[in-house]
Design a protein around this motif. Structure first.
Motif, short mmCIF file in Angstrom:
data_model
loop_
_atom_site.label_atom_id
_atom_site.label_comp_id
_atom_site.label_asym_id
_atom_site.label_seq_id
_atom_site.Cartn_x
_atom_site.Cartn_y
_atom_site.Cartn_z
N ARG A 53 3.57 -6.60 -7.22
CA ARG A 53 4.34 -6.32 -6.00
C ARG A 53 3.87 -5.02 -5.37
O ARG A 53 3.72 -4.92 -4.14
N ASN A 54 3.62 -3.99 -6.21
CA ASN A 54 3.21 -2.69 -5.69
C ASN A 54 1.88 -2.76 -4.95
O ASN A 54 1.67 -2.06 -3.96
N ARG A 55 0.97 -3.62 -5.42
CA ARG A 55 -0.33 -3.71 -4.73
C ARG A 55 -0.16 -4.32 -3.34
O ARG A 55 -0.88 -3.96 -2.40
N ILE A 56 0.80 -5.24 -3.18
CA ILE A 56 1.04 -5.83 -1.86
C ILE A 56 1.62 -4.79 -0.92
O ILE A 56 1.22 -4.69 0.25
N ILE A 57 2.58 -3.99 -1.41
CA ILE A 57 3.15 -2.92 -0.58
C ILE A 57 2.03 -2.00 -0.10
O ILE A 57 1.94 -1.67 1.09
N ALA A 58 1.17 -1.57 -1.03
CA ALA A 58 0.09 -0.65 -0.67
C ALA A 58 -0.88 -1.30 0.31
O ALA A 58 -1.38 -0.65 1.23
N GLY A 59 -1.15 -2.60 0.12
CA GLY A 59 -2.13 -3.28 0.96
C GLY A 59 -1.65 -3.56 2.36
O GLY A 59 -2.46 -3.66 3.29
N LEU A 60 -0.34 -3.68 2.55
CA LEU A 60 0.20 -3.96 3.88
C LEU A 60 0.24 -2.73 4.76
O LEU A 60 0.31 -2.84 5.99
N ALA A 61 0.21 -1.53 4.19
CA ALA A 61 0.53 -0.30 4.92
C ALA A 61 -0.71 0.53 5.24
O ALA A 61 -1.71 0.51 4.51
N LEU A 62 -0.61 1.29 6.32
CA LEU A 62 -1.63 2.27 6.65
C LEU A 62 -1.64 3.41 5.64
O LEU A 62 -2.67 4.02 5.39
N GLY A 63 -0.49 3.71 5.10
CA GLY A 63 -0.37 4.79 4.11
C GLY A 63 0.86 4.62 3.28
O GLY A 63 1.78 3.88 3.64
N THR A 64 0.90 5.30 2.14
CA THR A 64 2.03 5.26 1.24
C THR A 64 2.62 6.65 1.10
O THR A 64 1.88 7.62 0.84
N VAL A 65 3.93 6.75 1.27
CA VAL A 65 4.65 8.02 1.17
C VAL A 65 5.54 7.96 -0.07
O VAL A 65 6.40 7.08 -0.17
N VAL A 66 5.33 8.86 -1.02
CA VAL A 66 6.13 8.91 -2.24
C VAL A 66 7.15 10.04 -2.08
O VAL A 66 6.78 11.20 -1.90
N VAL A 67 8.42 9.67 -2.14
CA VAL A 67 9.50 10.64 -1.91
C VAL A 67 9.88 11.36 -3.19
O VAL A 67 9.94 12.59 -3.24
#
Length: 375
Positions: A212-226
Motif C-alpha cells: 500500500r505504501n508504494r502506491i501512495i508514494a507512486g501516486l504523489a509528486l512528493g511525500t511529507v512525513v509529519v
C-alpha cells in the motif's frame, strides 16, 4: 465462471468486459508476465504456469469482484487502461490493477502524500490538518493510507475544506482499517477516491501494508512525513518515494519526542526540512513542472500506456481566457473550457508554479500582473 484454459486468449479488459484483466489481477505470481499479457492483446496466450494460475482463480472471488463493480462509483483500472494513473505507471513495481471507489480522475491530479505515525500527538495531528488544508488550497490532492493518527487527520482535513483526497488501502476497497474509520471510508468514497490493489472483501494483513505504501508514494509528486518513529511505515513510504525520484519532506520535532526521531533521520539522510506548507510547495516546483505533462490523461481512445504528449497550446489559451480576476471553481472552468478536471489540474498547477495564477480555497484566478499563458 469456468476457468480459462491455456488455449484461450486473454485480451485486455474493456469497460464492457473486465473479466480477462480481473483474472490476471487475481491470479497472483510474477507481475511481468501478467503485464506483458495485458499489453499483448487478444492474440496473446499465457505460458503454462500462468495459465494454471488463471484457471485456479476461484469463481466466487470473481463473482464478488464483478458484483462490486456493478455498483455506482466503482471502477477497475488495469495497468493498460488509459485511466490508470500516469505517475504510478512510471514505477517499476506498479500494481497490475487498481480497484477504485469514488472519482478515478483524482488519481491523475497532482498530489502530495501526507503520512505519519498511528500514535500521533495532538500537535502532530494539528500539523497534518494545517498542511492538508494548505495543499488543498493550492489545488493539490492529499493522498494517504487512512490509518489512525496522521493519515486520518490528513483525510479529514482535506474533506473539511472541500479538497481532493485519495485513500490507498492495504485491504479491499470496501474494508475499513481500523474499523472506526468505516465512516471516513464512506465519506472519502463519496467525495474523493479510495484505491486498492486488493479485491473487495480482502481483510487487513500485515504483508499488504508495505505494498500500500508504494502506491501512495507512486501516486504523489512528493511525500511529507509529519511524525514517525524510527521503525515506521511512513519511513517506508518516504524511502519508496525517493527511489521513484519524488521529493521527500519531513517535519522536525522535539529531540525528546519518540515520534520525531524518524523525521530527524530522514532529514539527516537528505529529506527536505519542512517547517511550513510553503516549504513543501516550493520544494516540488521543479519536479511538478517536469511531470505536469504526465498528469494530463490521454484520450479515452488511446490504447495502452503510451506516453502522454504535452498539452496543445490551444488548451492553455482556452484556459487562460476562461480565468478571470475573480476566483472560479474547477467545475466552472471545466464547463467553460470543455476540459476534464484532471487535465485542468495539471495545467493550473503549472500556471500557479509559474506565478500566473493564485489559488484560494480550491478557486482559481489570474494574478493581477499575470501576462497570459505564454508568459
Amino acid at each position: 465462471m469456468a476457468g480459462m484454459s491455456a488455449a484461450v486468449a486473454h485480451p485486455p479488459a474493456t469497460a464492457a468486459d473486465p473479466l480477462p484483466a480481473l483474472r490476471l489481477a487475481l491470479a497472483g505470481g510474477p507481475r511481468a508476465p501478467r503485464r506483458a499479457l495485458l499489453q499483448a492483446g487478444p492474440a496473446a496466450r499465457p505460458d503454462p504456469e500462468l495459465a494454471a494460475r488463471l484457471d485456479a482463480v476461484p469463481a466466487p472471488l470473481l463473482e464478488r469482484c464483478l458484483a462490486w463493480l456493478e455498483q455506482p462509483g466503482h471502477h477497475f483500472l488495469p495497468w493498460n487502461d488509459p485511466r490508470y494513473p500516469a505517475l504510478l505507471r512510471e514505477c517499476a513495481d506498479a500494481p497490475l490493477a487498481l480497484f477504485v471507489a469514488g472519482d478515478p480522475d483524482l488519481l491523475w491530479r497532482p498530489a502530495l502524500a501526507l503520512v505519519g505515525s498511528r500514535a500521533a500527538s495532538a500537535g502532530g495531528r494539528d500539523n497534518a490538518r494545517a498542511f492538508a488544508h494548505a495543499f488543498c488550497r493550492a489545488g493539490l490532492v492529499v493522498a494517504s493510507g487512512m490509518a489512525a493518527g496522521i493519515d486520518g487527520a490528513a483525510h479529514e482535513a482535506a474533506l473539511e475544506c472541500g479538497g481532493g483526497t485519495v485513500a490507498v488501502l492495504g485491504t479491499g476497497p470496501d474494508v475499513a482499517y481500523p474499523r472506526r474509520h468505516a465512516g471516513l471510508l464512506e465519506r472519502i468514497a463519496a467525495h474523493g477516491a479510495v484505491a486498492s490493489e486488493h479485491p473487495p472483501g480482502t481483510p487487513p494483513r500485515a504483508a499488504h501494508f508495505p505494498g500500500r505504501n508504494r502506491i501512495i508514494a507512486g501516486l504523489a509528486l512528493g511525500t511529507v512525513v509529519v511524525e514517525a518513529a524510527l521503525r515506521s511505515g511512513a519511513l517506508i513510504t518516504a524511502r519508496l518515494a525517493a527511489t521513484y525520484g519524488r521529493e521527500v519532506f519531513a517535519l522536525p520535532g522535539s529531540i525528546h519526542h519518540p515520534q520525531a526521531r524518524g523525521c530527524h533521520r530522514l532529514i539527516r539522510d537528505g529529506a527536505q526540512l519542512a517547517e511550513t506548507p510553503e516549504d513543501v510547495l516550493a520544494g516540488i516546483a521543479a519536479l511538478a513542472g517536469h511531470l505536469a505533462r504526465q498528469l494530463a490523461p490521454p484520450p479515452a481512445a488511446r490504447p495502452g500506456p503510451a506516453t502522454t504528449p504535452a498539452q496543445p497550446r490551444g488548451d492553455h489559451d482556452k484556459l487562460w481566457q476562461a480565468l478571470g480576476h475573480d476566483p472560479i471553481p474547477m467545475d466552472i472552468l471545466a464547463e467553460r473550457t470543455g476540459l476534464t478536471p484532471a487535465t485542468l489540474s495539471s495545467m493550473l498547477l503549472a500556471m500557479e508554479l509559474d506565478g500566473r495564477i493564485v489559488v484560494e480555497h480550491g478557486r482559481y484566478a489570474r494574478r493581477s500582473s499575470g501576462d497570459g499563458p505564454g508568459a
